[in-house]
Design a protein around this motif. Structure first.
Motif, PDB file in Angstrom:
ATOM      1  N   ILE A 110       0.551  -1.160   0.723  1.00 57.63           N
ATOM      2  CA  ILE A 110       0.079  -0.137   0.187  1.00 57.63           C
ATOM      3  C   ILE A 110       1.144   1.244  -0.436  1.00 57.63           C
ATOM      4  O   ILE A 110       1.460   1.716   0.876  1.00 57.63           O
ATOM      5  N   ASP A 111       1.216   1.831  -1.034  1.00 58.66           N
ATOM      6  CA  ASP A 111       1.615   2.997  -0.916  1.00 58.66           C
ATOM      7  C   ASP A 111       0.693   4.170  -0.492  1.00 58.66           C
ATOM      8  O   ASP A 111       1.460   5.265  -0.104  1.00 58.66           O
ATOM      9  N   GLN A 112      -0.587   4.276  -0.605  1.00 60.42           N
ATOM     10  CA  GLN A 112      -0.934   5.792  -1.214  1.00 60.42           C
ATOM     11  C   GLN A 112      -2.469   4.892  -0.349  1.00 60.42           C
ATOM     12  O   GLN A 112      -3.195   4.467  -0.400  1.00 60.42           O
ATOM     13  N   ILE A 113      -2.727   6.121   0.905  1.00 56.99           N
ATOM     14  CA  ILE A 113      -4.200   5.973   2.087  1.00 56.99           C
ATOM     15  C   ILE A 113      -4.612   7.402   1.847  1.00 56.99           C
ATOM     16  O   ILE A 113      -4.324   8.807   1.983  1.00 56.99           O
ATOM     17  N   SER A 114      -5.719   7.945   1.541  1.00 60.78           N
ATOM     18  CA  SER A 114      -7.037   8.347   1.684  1.00 60.78           C
ATOM     19  C   SER A 114      -8.413   8.086   2.429  1.00 60.78           C
ATOM     20  O   SER A 114      -8.932   7.581   1.735  1.00 60.78           O
ATOM     21  N   PHE A 115      -8.552   8.146   3.995  1.00 64.30           N
ATOM     22  CA  PHE A 115     -10.012   7.732   4.446  1.00 64.30           C
ATOM     23  C   PHE A 115     -10.890   9.694   4.455  1.00 64.30           C
ATOM     24  O   PHE A 115     -10.462  10.067   5.223  1.00 64.30           O
ATOM     25  N   ASP A 116     -11.850   9.922   4.163  1.00 68.37           N
ATOM     26  CA  ASP A 116     -12.168  10.775   4.202  1.00 68.37           C
ATOM     27  C   ASP A 116     -13.387  10.261   5.108  1.00 68.37           C
ATOM     28  O   ASP A 116     -14.827   9.372   5.137  1.00 68.37           O
ATOM     29  N   GLN A 143       2.144   8.410   0.616  1.00 70.27           N
ATOM     30  CA  GLN A 143       0.869   9.360   1.180  1.00 70.27           C
ATOM     31  C   GLN A 143      -0.159   9.032   1.320  1.00 70.27           C
ATOM     32  O   GLN A 143      -0.495   8.084   1.770  1.00 70.27           O
ATOM     33  N   LEU A 144      -0.508  10.720   2.234  1.00 72.49           N
ATOM     34  CA  LEU A 144      -1.405   9.940   3.290  1.00 72.49           C
ATOM     35  C   LEU A 144      -2.544  11.290   3.639  1.00 72.49           C
ATOM     36  O   LEU A 144      -1.781  12.519   3.880  1.00 72.49           O
ATOM     37  N   SER A 145      -3.799  11.052   3.341  1.00 71.82           N
ATOM     38  CA  SER A 145      -4.674  11.494   3.290  1.00 71.82           C
ATOM     39  C   SER A 145      -5.770  11.536   3.989  1.00 71.82           C
ATOM     40  O   SER A 145      -6.502  10.544   4.446  1.00 71.82           O
ATOM     41  N   LEU A 146      -5.914  11.886   5.531  1.00 66.32           N
ATOM     42  CA  LEU A 146      -7.275  11.636   6.650  1.00 66.32           C
ATOM     43  C   LEU A 146      -7.680  12.747   6.579  1.00 66.32           C
ATOM     44  O   LEU A 146      -7.462  14.546   7.057  1.00 66.32           O
ATOM     45  N   LYS A 147      -9.018  13.123   5.961  1.00 67.66           N
ATOM     46  CA  LYS A 147     -10.436  13.943   7.012  1.00 67.66           C
ATOM     47  C   LYS A 147     -11.043  13.840   7.875  1.00 67.66           C
ATOM     48  O   LYS A 147     -11.873  12.729   7.814  1.00 67.66           O
ATOM     49  N   LYS A 175      -1.728  15.107   5.035  1.00 71.33           N
ATOM     50  CA  LYS A 175      -2.446  15.523   4.626  1.00 71.33           C
ATOM     51  C   LYS A 175      -3.826  15.778   5.949  1.00 71.33           C
ATOM     52  O   LYS A 175      -4.895  14.665   5.279  1.00 71.33           O
ATOM     53  N   LEU A 176      -3.921  16.693   6.735  1.00 77.04           N
ATOM     54  CA  LEU A 176      -5.006  15.961   7.498  1.00 77.04           C
ATOM     55  C   LEU A 176      -6.190  17.247   7.441  1.00 77.04           C
ATOM     56  O   LEU A 176      -5.403  18.650   7.651  1.00 77.04           O
ATOM     57  N   GLU A 177      -6.596  16.371   7.780  1.00 71.88           N
ATOM     58  CA  GLU A 177      -8.070  18.055   8.262  1.00 71.88           C
ATOM     59  C   GLU A 177      -9.009  17.535   9.406  1.00 71.88           C
ATOM     60  O   GLU A 177      -9.191  16.688   9.642  1.00 71.88           O
TER      61      GLU A 177
END
Length: 404
Positions: A110-116, A143-147, A175-177
């Motif tokens: 797993i190279d990238q994770i995006s959880f919304d 890459q990691l994005s968490l909203k 990226k963290l929201e």
């Protein structure tokens, strides 16, 4: 020219959907360029297939769909970009977090994770702990994005998620929201401590909306940023906060001096009334910048701060994009005119946004200077200027329209 507003931190690129495949070369020599490894010979270059997987947790067969894709995710020479939307997933969301952690934690591709999780009020600390464990186990992440905005996770939930971040030694984009009513300095400091320990980070985007964050949290962010010498992009948004003060936010602005390769910068402190001129005075702007976004609507910025900013702009000889929002601030013609004169001499500038609505000290002089800017700088081809509720007359607007 056409008119277009650029505002706030950029969203992540929209997913191309389940099963979309594209090729990417992953070279071992990348780490060598970062000073972490010896160079590899040309014949060691490996080619990986990057596959994107997008799921909706609200679907009844959500877990089954993921299990069906495990074999695809673990195929040789494959890297995975995983995106999960948690909309309308309510009572069973924490149980689903546990199940996907169990399924995915053993996958090393797993190279990238995006959880919304935005606006999901059912997410609890136990669900956050499961997500945190999943992230910690995915040591290959780049890459990691968490909203998590408008959820009820609070400090404990945030801490459970981010405490494993330092284990991600290959992470380059975070990226963290976290626009949470329940987040305080403890949660903010936990985030800062976690990302500040990842020396590989090049892109950091942070959104904090909690009104309980004080100078302590901002100081923690500043200390973390100082440790990230490889930053190429930094975006931070802290809005509608009456606790943070100008002197401490100024330390955050000053901390950017360590990011000597910074190319994109966005600072958004909209409606933070106690933030103003000192922040702009302490702002460190490296000559490598290609985008500078300053969003200071309804803040304490005055003409003094804008004059200080104007003096720094000539050194930005590579900047291509410059959104500046000062709506409701006590700025005058001399400040905005100084910014316009500085921008007129930047040969790379292409996109310009200036918003000064409700700035009642701005007159036709500002309109005239902006008109001159457009005439002098022939590289500017995308302009948005908002002069509503100022003292600019129809004559000033007409002059601007002639060049627009």
């Amino acid at each position: 020219f056409f008119f277009q507003a650029e505002d706030g931190i950029r969203d992540a690129q929209e997913s191309r959907g389940l099963g979309d495949v594209y090729k990417r070369q992953v070279r071992d020599v990348v780490m060598m360029l970062l000073g972490e490894e010896e160079p590899q010979k040309a014949d060691t270059v490996q080619s990986f297939e990057m596959k994107q997987f997008k799921f909706a947790a609200s679907q009844e067969n959500f877990i089954e769909e993921i299990m069906q894709k495990v074999e695809e995710m673990t195929a040789p020479k494959t890297k995975s970009a995983l995106e999960i939307e948690w909309y309308d997933c309510h009572a069973d969301i924490n149980e689903k977090c546990s199940k996907i952690t169990e399924i995915l934690s053993k996958i090393q591709s797993i190279d990238q994770i995006s959880f919304d999780f935005n606006e999901n009020e059912e997410l609890r600390v136990e669900g956050c702990a499961e997500i945190g464990q999943l992230i910690k186990n995915c040591t290959t992440l780049t890459q990691l994005s968490l909203k998590l905005s408008s959820t009820n996770v609070g400090d404990n939930g945030v801490r459970s998620i981010v405490e494993g971040l330092p284990a991600l030694t290959k992470l380059r984009e975070l990226k963290l929201e976290l626009a949470l009513e329940g987040i305080t300095d403890d949660g903010c400091s936990a985030v800062a401590s976690a990302f500040g320990a990842i020396s590989s980070l090049a892109v950091v985007s942070l959104v904090f909306g909690g009104k309980k964050i004080t100078n302590i949290g901002v100081e923690a962010l500043a200390m973390a940023v100082r440790r990230l010498s490889r930053l190429t992009e930094f975006n931070v948004l802290i809005s509608q906060n009456m606790n943070i003060t100008d002197d401490v936010v100024a330390t955050l602005a000053q901390s950017l001096e360590s990011a000597t390769a910074l190319e994109r910068l966005s600072l958004d402190f909209g409606s933070c009334r106690r933030v103003g001129d000192q922040t702009l005075a302490n702002l460190r702007l490296p000559g490598t910048l290609k985008k500078l976004g300053l969003h200071f609507r309804e803040t304490g910025v005055t003409n003094v701060g804008i004059v200080s900013l104007a003096e720094k702009l000539p050194q930005l000889t590579k900047v291509e994009e410059f959104p500046l929002w000062l709506d409701g601030c006590a700025v005058k013609d001399s400040g905005i005119s100084g910014v316009a004169e500085a921008l007129a001499g930047i040969p790379t500038l292409e996109r310009l946004t200036i918003g000064v609505t409700r700035c009642i000290l701005v007159t036709d002089e500002t309109a005239r200077k902006l008109t001159e800017l457009v005439r002098k700088n022939q590289t500017v081809n995308n302009i948005y200027i908002n002069l509503q509720c100022t003292r600019v007359t129809a004559r000033g607007i007409a002059e601007l329209r002639k060049v627009g």
